[in-house]
Design a protein around this motif. Structure first.
Motif, mmCIF file in Angstrom:
data_model
loop_
_atom_site.group_PDB
_atom_site.id
_atom_site.type_symbol
_atom_site.label_atom_id
_atom_site.label_comp_id
_atom_site.label_asym_id
_atom_site.label_seq_id
_atom_site.Cartn_x
_atom_site.Cartn_y
_atom_site.Cartn_z
ATOM 1 N N ILE A 176 0.833 -1.210 0.000
ATOM 2 C CA ILE A 176 0.000 0.000 0.000
ATOM 3 C C ILE A 176 0.863 1.254 0.000
ATOM 4 O O ILE A 176 1.838 1.353 0.743
ATOM 5 C CB ILE A 176 -0.939 -0.015 1.224
ATOM 6 N N MET A 188 -7.427 -2.925 0.971
ATOM 7 C CA MET A 188 -7.577 -3.623 2.248
ATOM 8 C C MET A 188 -8.770 -4.572 2.228
ATOM 9 O O MET A 188 -8.868 -5.453 3.080
ATOM 10 C CB MET A 188 -7.791 -2.610 3.367
ATOM 11 N N GLY A 189 -9.676 -4.346 1.292
ATOM 12 C CA GLY A 189 -10.879 -5.151 1.253
ATOM 13 C C GLY A 189 -11.823 -4.847 2.398
ATOM 14 O O GLY A 189 -12.605 -5.694 2.834
ATOM 15 N N ILE A 190 -11.727 -3.639 2.917
ATOM 16 C CA ILE A 190 -12.539 -3.255 4.074
ATOM 17 C C ILE A 190 -13.101 -1.851 3.852
ATOM 18 O O ILE A 190 -12.383 -0.967 3.405
ATOM 19 C CB ILE A 190 -11.669 -3.266 5.354
ATOM 20 N N THR A 191 -14.366 -1.685 4.148
ATOM 21 C CA THR A 191 -14.971 -0.347 4.074
ATOM 22 C C THR A 191 -14.538 0.456 5.285
ATOM 23 O O THR A 191 -14.699 0.006 6.419
ATOM 24 C CB THR A 191 -16.500 -0.455 4.046
#
Lengths: 291, 291
Positions: free
Chosen positions: B2, B44-47
DNA sequence: ATTGATCATAGACGTTATCTATAGCTCCTG
DNA sequence: CAGGAGCTATAGATAACGTCTATGATCAAT
């Protein structure tokens, strides 16, 4: 403003004492690292490294910078690990609101399965009445609520769950009623035990009786389904309970269902969540499980 | 991997609760911020945020991330402040090695001026013999050394300073010598006081006498220039000292210079630093001052 | 002297961060 | 109730700049 990406490069260059090694670790080429460090030095106006043919070494000032950046980078690494754990559901939490009876008699197997599958997720069960559950859901204190339908709220999205059947039950003391079909009027002659006033089930039964022109006034009012069952078994009256929650007692004969001359409407369990707000990963896996 | 730049954007978005405000603070446009956050969430695959028409709010997971990133960003800000201070010479240190006598009698005014100009810079004076000073310079423990020349070392860069004149002096007890011109042979009849064996000045005078075929053997040997002066004043012998360091005593008559029939060679003070290694900002400003 | 490290530099390339323009949404206000 | 003023999301164009390859310079060790 300094590009924070440069600090990442600086960190690895300082840590390894070599621009080439840093380049390998960062999956870029050595000139890129050299360029990045130069950029950082130029924008700060300070030489950060001594260069020689064996590698690089921090200057005084570089070492000072490193003491800050090192901590900063470690925090970011920790953050990334934590996020990965949250994503894999190795960590995190699932907060569900609803009534204790639904948790105990309906949700329990799902909760068990979920916990076995994702042991790292902390489960928070937040018991309360339907309005309380809706309130904390809107405050963001829970991910989803398990309540009796109907729920009409434009902010909420509702998913239907199991259908339950409420009924009146009695214990041995009222054995005489076992094979009879009672009218509502007759039923009301007996002492009735109901769940406390603010519950959804209680409201439903009150309305039902009113639609037939009767008023239902309980002899006893309790706040727990278990107590409702227990009091009926002990013969203190006739309880109004969810049939599916007393299958054990019906089977062993300690309670029996009172037949009525009207059909009791079924009650629908539902899951609710905030419309328009994305579910957490932990919550959506739980919803999947429920389907 | 990232891009750490995204964390900067995330930090400001979370801190202000608004992508637009974050954009202003970061001097970029709102769509760029929106895009950056999306990128972070995707990778990240996260909201991380709930979005609505009033701004954004952190999700559970976003808040977890923020707790790490906030600390990390604060460290970076501190680092940047510190670096700015180091650059402006509001902070930092200057480490100089050399002999106490040079510090006291030659460097003092420079040190005072420097300190007045840059009160934030800590001064470290590291006294030692010439070889010791060279050694710690090579170890990087000092920024520069002040010693007597000549120094011949390919790793070092030398800058010439003042030229000093060493001479023999005596006090009232030897008043008879005041207007005489002595030969070396005659001088050696008197008790001589010299600086200790490992000093550069001592080596020089020993060699000088040897070149004329004499051996100079001191009656007294001391490790401090002040003592050298004091002993001469008290009449314990004839001291070999740097003329410029005893101007006060020569003026008030408590010491007088012994005339010799040979010319004493001058001795050159020099500053040395590591060749090829950049000087710290603090050090180069000091060098400027010396010129 | 030669080999094999290191970092620095130059110039070309291509990714991608950023921009403009616009749409969609919600809340507030006249 | 319509319209304005916030907000964020999306699409597509553009240009910056991060990265690459190729090469040079320096130093240490064989």
């Amino acid at each position: 403003m300094i590009n924070y990406e440069l600090y990442k490069v600086f960190y690895w260059a300082a840590k390894t004492g070599s621009l080439s090694k840093a380049a390998k670790l960062l999956f870029i080429t050595q000139p890129s690292v050299s360029h990045a460090i130069k950029q950082l030095e130029d924008s700060m106006g300070i030489t950060l490294f001594y260069r020689n043919s064996k590698g690089v070494a921090l200057t005084q000032e570089g070492a000072t910078l490193y003491s800050y950046i090192e901590k900063s980078q470690i925090l970011i690494s920790l953050a990334e690990e934590k996020m990965a754990a949250l994503k894999n559901l190795d960590s995190g939490e699932l907060r569900i609101g609803g009534s204790d009876s639904l948790f105990k008699h309906y949700m329990l197997p799902y909760l068990e399965t979920y916990h076995r599958k994702y042991p790292g997720i902390k489960l928070h069960l937040n018991h309360g009445t339907t309005p309380e559950t809706i309130a904390i859901l809107k405050e963001g204190k829970i991910d989803l609520g398990v309540v009796r339908l109907p729920i009409v709220d434009p902010q909420l999205e509702v998913m239907e769950g199991i259908q339950l059947q409420d009924c009146f039950v009695a214990g041995a003391k009222y054995a005489e009623l076992k094979d009879k079909v009672l009218s509502l009027e007759l039923l009301l002659q007996y002492p009735i035990i109901l769940f406390s006033r603010n519950s959804r089930v209680r409201m439903a039964i009150t309305e039902l009786f009113e639609s037939y022109g009767y008023q239902i006034k309980p002899e006893i009012e309790v706040g727990s389904v278990d107590l409702l069952i227990e009091l009926a078994r002990k013969g203190l009256g006739i309880s109004y309970v969810t049939k599916e929650f007393i299958s054990k007692e019906l089977e062993d004969g300690s309670l029996f269902e009172i037949q009525l001359d009207i059909k009791m409407p079924p009650s629908q369990v539902g899951f609710m969540m905030m419309r328009n707000l994305p579910l957490s990963n932990a919550a959506s896996k739980f919803i999947e499980l429920l389907k």
